[in-house]
Design a protein around this motif. Sequence first.
Motif, short mmCIF file in Angstrom:
data_model
loop_
_atom_site.label_atom_id
_atom_site.label_comp_id
_atom_site.label_asym_id
_atom_site.label_seq_id
_atom_site.Cartn_x
_atom_site.Cartn_y
_atom_site.Cartn_z
N TRP A 1 3.82 1.52 -1.29
CA TRP A 1 4.38 1.62 -2.64
C TRP A 1 3.35 2.22 -3.60
CZ3 TRP A 1 8.87 1.53 -5.05
CH2 TRP A 1 8.88 1.39 -6.42
N LYS A 2 2.13 1.74 -3.53
CA LYS A 2 1.07 2.26 -4.40
C LYS A 2 0.81 3.74 -4.12
CE LYS A 2 -1.42 -2.11 -4.95
NZ LYS A 2 -2.62 -2.86 -4.61
N ASP A 3 0.74 4.11 -2.85
CA ASP A 3 0.51 5.51 -2.48
C ASP A 3 1.65 6.40 -2.97
OD1 ASP A 3 -1.84 4.76 -1.28
OD2 ASP A 3 -1.04 4.84 0.77
N ASN B 1 2.13 15.80 -12.49
CA ASN B 1 1.02 16.50 -13.16
C ASN B 1 0.91 17.94 -12.69
OD1 ASN B 1 0.27 14.29 -14.69
ND2 ASN B 1 -1.24 13.57 -13.21
N GLN C 1 0.83 -1.20 0.00
CA GLN C 1 0.00 0.00 0.00
C GLN C 1 0.87 1.26 0.00
OE1 GLN C 1 -3.34 -0.01 -0.49
NE2 GLN C 1 -3.04 2.17 -0.76
N ALA D 1 3.62 5.87 -5.55
CA ALA D 1 3.53 5.99 -7.00
C ALA D 1 2.42 6.97 -7.40
CB ALA D 1 3.27 4.62 -7.63
N ILE D 2 1.30 6.90 -6.74
CA ILE D 2 0.18 7.81 -7.03
C ILE D 2 0.58 9.25 -6.73
CG2 ILE D 2 -2.12 8.52 -6.25
CD1 ILE D 2 -2.72 5.47 -5.90
N ASN D 3 1.22 9.48 -5.58
CA ASN D 3 1.63 10.84 -5.22
C ASN D 3 2.70 11.38 -6.14
OD1 ASN D 3 -0.16 11.24 -3.09
ND2 ASN D 3 1.15 10.10 -1.69
N TYR D 4 3.60 10.51 -6.60
CA TYR D 4 4.61 10.94 -7.56
C TYR D 4 3.95 11.43 -8.86
CZ TYR D 4 8.49 10.81 -10.83
OH TYR D 4 9.40 11.14 -11.79
N ARG D 5 3.01 10.64 -9.37
CA ARG D 5 2.30 11.04 -10.60
C ARG D 5 1.54 12.34 -10.40
NH1 ARG D 5 1.43 5.40 -11.15
NH2 ARG D 5 -0.65 5.57 -10.27
N ARG D 6 0.90 12.49 -9.25
CA ARG D 6 0.19 13.74 -8.97
C ARG D 6 1.14 14.93 -8.94
NH1 ARG D 6 -3.63 11.60 -4.10
NH2 ARG D 6 -5.19 10.58 -5.40
#
Length: 101
Positions: A8-10, A20, A6, A12-17
């Motif tokens: 790791w997923k968080d 952007n 979890q 990755a999501i925050n990096y993409r945000r």
Amino acid sequence: MAGWNQCWKDAAINYRRGENEIEQKSINLDHIEIAYSTIEGARHSPHYSPTLAFMANYAYRKGIEDGLLTVYLELFTKFPRFLKDIQLREKGVPVPGLRRV
């Protein structure tokens, strides 16, 4: 393990945000590249171009506001004129024809 997955997923999501957000806050780098390559590549490249001066002024202001001048590093190396225009803004040299309101 479930906790690490979890995390790791968080991450990755925050990096993409974050990526952007940087793209949304900065001026479109493709537009700068097209303008500088078109005007610099012209047969009779002008010594001074109002279009490039205004574009550099806008890019400088956006970079300072958002703390993202490093976004332009690739363009600085590709277009020395863009770097020079940004440096002029940094020194406080006014853009001819642009009045402060």
